[in-house]
Design an enzyme around this catalytic site. Structure first.
Site, mmCIF file in Angstrom:
data_model
loop_
_atom_site.group_PDB
_atom_site.id
_atom_site.type_symbol
_atom_site.label_atom_id
_atom_site.label_comp_id
_atom_site.label_asym_id
_atom_site.label_seq_id
_atom_site.Cartn_x
_atom_site.Cartn_y
_atom_site.Cartn_z
ATOM 1 N N LEU A 6 14.848 32.354 11.260
ATOM 2 C CA LEU A 6 14.619 33.488 10.364
ATOM 3 C C LEU A 6 13.135 33.607 10.004
ATOM 4 O O LEU A 6 12.358 32.675 10.224
ATOM 5 C CB LEU A 6 15.438 33.296 9.082
ATOM 6 C CG LEU A 6 16.951 33.167 9.269
ATOM 7 C CD1 LEU A 6 17.620 32.755 7.960
ATOM 8 C CD2 LEU A 6 17.529 34.477 9.775
ATOM 9 N N LYS A 15 8.898 27.008 12.725
ATOM 10 C CA LYS A 15 7.694 26.744 11.941
ATOM 11 C C LYS A 15 7.186 28.052 11.330
ATOM 12 O O LYS A 15 7.405 29.127 11.905
ATOM 13 C CB LYS A 15 6.639 26.069 12.821
ATOM 14 C CG LYS A 15 6.354 26.775 14.156
ATOM 15 C CD LYS A 15 5.381 27.913 13.986
ATOM 16 C CE LYS A 15 5.160 28.696 15.247
ATOM 17 N NZ LYS A 15 4.480 29.972 15.009
ATOM 18 N N ALA A 51 15.018 32.915 19.233
ATOM 19 C CA ALA A 51 16.344 32.309 19.418
ATOM 20 C C ALA A 51 16.966 32.770 20.728
ATOM 21 O O ALA A 51 17.474 31.962 21.515
ATOM 22 C CB ALA A 51 17.253 32.664 18.248
ATOM 23 N N THR A 110 1.599 26.794 24.487
ATOM 24 C CA THR A 110 2.825 27.473 24.931
ATOM 25 C C THR A 110 2.901 27.566 26.452
ATOM 26 O O THR A 110 3.103 28.660 26.998
ATOM 27 C CB THR A 110 2.920 28.885 24.311
ATOM 28 O OG1 THR A 110 1.738 29.630 24.661
ATOM 29 C CG2 THR A 110 3.041 28.829 22.799
#
Length: 319
Positions: free
Chosen positions: A74, A97, A16, A255
């Site tokens: 989370l 995910k 995040a 990524t």
């Protein structure tokens, strides 16, 4: 022009703070309204960095009228509870995910989102990078003939011993964390009729979760997929599509950084062609896709559910 989507973030997880909050802040279509944490100090520190309101507690954020959508970074084992709470509160949801740890719960939450008329989207970011659509076009144009097989792998170096991905109680393990990527690539390119034929998961010394694995999947018409994954390995992030007349290779597949020049290798009897594409920010593209889903009032969920079924099948096939 539509008003920005006002988003709240449930938790101050690394992804995040490092990836998603900067992308939300940079988007003209998003306004970060609040960041919540069970630790008041963490909420205040993170909110201060991103110019939004700190909230002490996840439920308190869901009660806010000025939050239209929430991002849930989370641990996987906590997703089901807080995603459901957010949907019940009428919020659109972008969840890390895997969306949940089992297909039945995934299906139930997708149905709940439909009933509530809100978007529920799983944050599988590589799908939004245009390189994979370029690969699909090459296949559709017959550049490798009839697709025959896909090999995909995602492996990463060992994590700190305290990392939540080594904690079975938080939904840890290589399958859901890194195995999801090559498996989703197989689903993305070979379609929803893909089934698990066999699988093997392995647990590293001293670990309480699987740290590596592989699976063989196939379609009814005989196309196969071999996926490999692990989180105590040398880094590898690639897939290869083989056809009757050639093959396509993609490195740094899952990524890539925003400034990375994407390459697609096209290998045929005529030789090898290296197709260079324009750099693209898949995090920003994911945010844009979520905004579009919020404004439409729904997000596609069929592949999310099929992915959950396949992940579950890999675990059960591994014995």
């Amino acid at each position: 022009m539509s008003a920005p989507v006002r988003i709240g973030v449930l938790g101050c997880a690394d992804i995040a703070v490092r990836r998603m909050l900067p992308a939300f802040t940079a988007s003209p279509d998003v306004e970060v309204a609040a960041v919540a944490s069970r630790d008041r100090g963490r909420a205040e520190g993170t909110a201060g960095r991103f110019g939004c309101r700190p909230v002490h507690g996840y439920a308190e954020l869901l009660d806010r009228d000025d939050v239209q959508a929430v991002y849930v970074p989370l641990p996987a084992a906590l997703h089901a509870h807080w995603v459901e709470a957010a949907l019940e509160a009428g919020k659109h949801v972008l969840a890390e995910k895997p969306l949940t740890t089992d297909p039945d719960t995934t299906e139930r939450l997708l149905e709940l989102a439909g009933k509530q008329g809100v978007a529920l989207m799983e944050n599988v970011m590589f799908l939004h990078h245009p390189r994979h659509e370029a690969v699909r076009r090459l296949v559709a144009d017959g550049r490798i003939g009839e697709p025959k097989s896909l090999h995909a792998a995602f492996t990463i170096p060992p994590l700190p011993d305290s990392d939540i991905r080594y904690d079975p109680g938080l939904g840890g393990g290589a399958l859901a964390d890194v195995g999801l990527y090559p498996l989703r690539a197989a689903l993305h390119f070979l379609g929803p009729e893909l089934e698990v034929i066999g699988a093997r998961l392995a647990q590293g010394p001293g670990r309480r979760v699987e740290t590596s694995g592989a699976a063989l999947l196939g379609t009814p018409d005989g196309v196969t997929a071999h996926v490999t994954f692990g989180m105590e390995h040398a880094y590898l992030s690639r897939y290869e599509l083989w056809g009757s007349e050639g093959r396509i290779t993609v490195d740094r597949a899952f990524t890539p950084p925003a400034d990375f020049v994407p390459l697609v290798g096209l290998h045929t009897s005529a030789g090898t062609e290296e197709i260079r594409l324009t750099p693209a920010d898949q995090v920003a593209a994911t945010v844009a896709a979520f905004v579009a889903s919020v404004r439409a009032g729904h997000a596609p969920g069929a592949d999310t559910l099929r992915q959950a079924v396949l992940l579950d099948a890999v675990r059960h096939r591994s014995g």
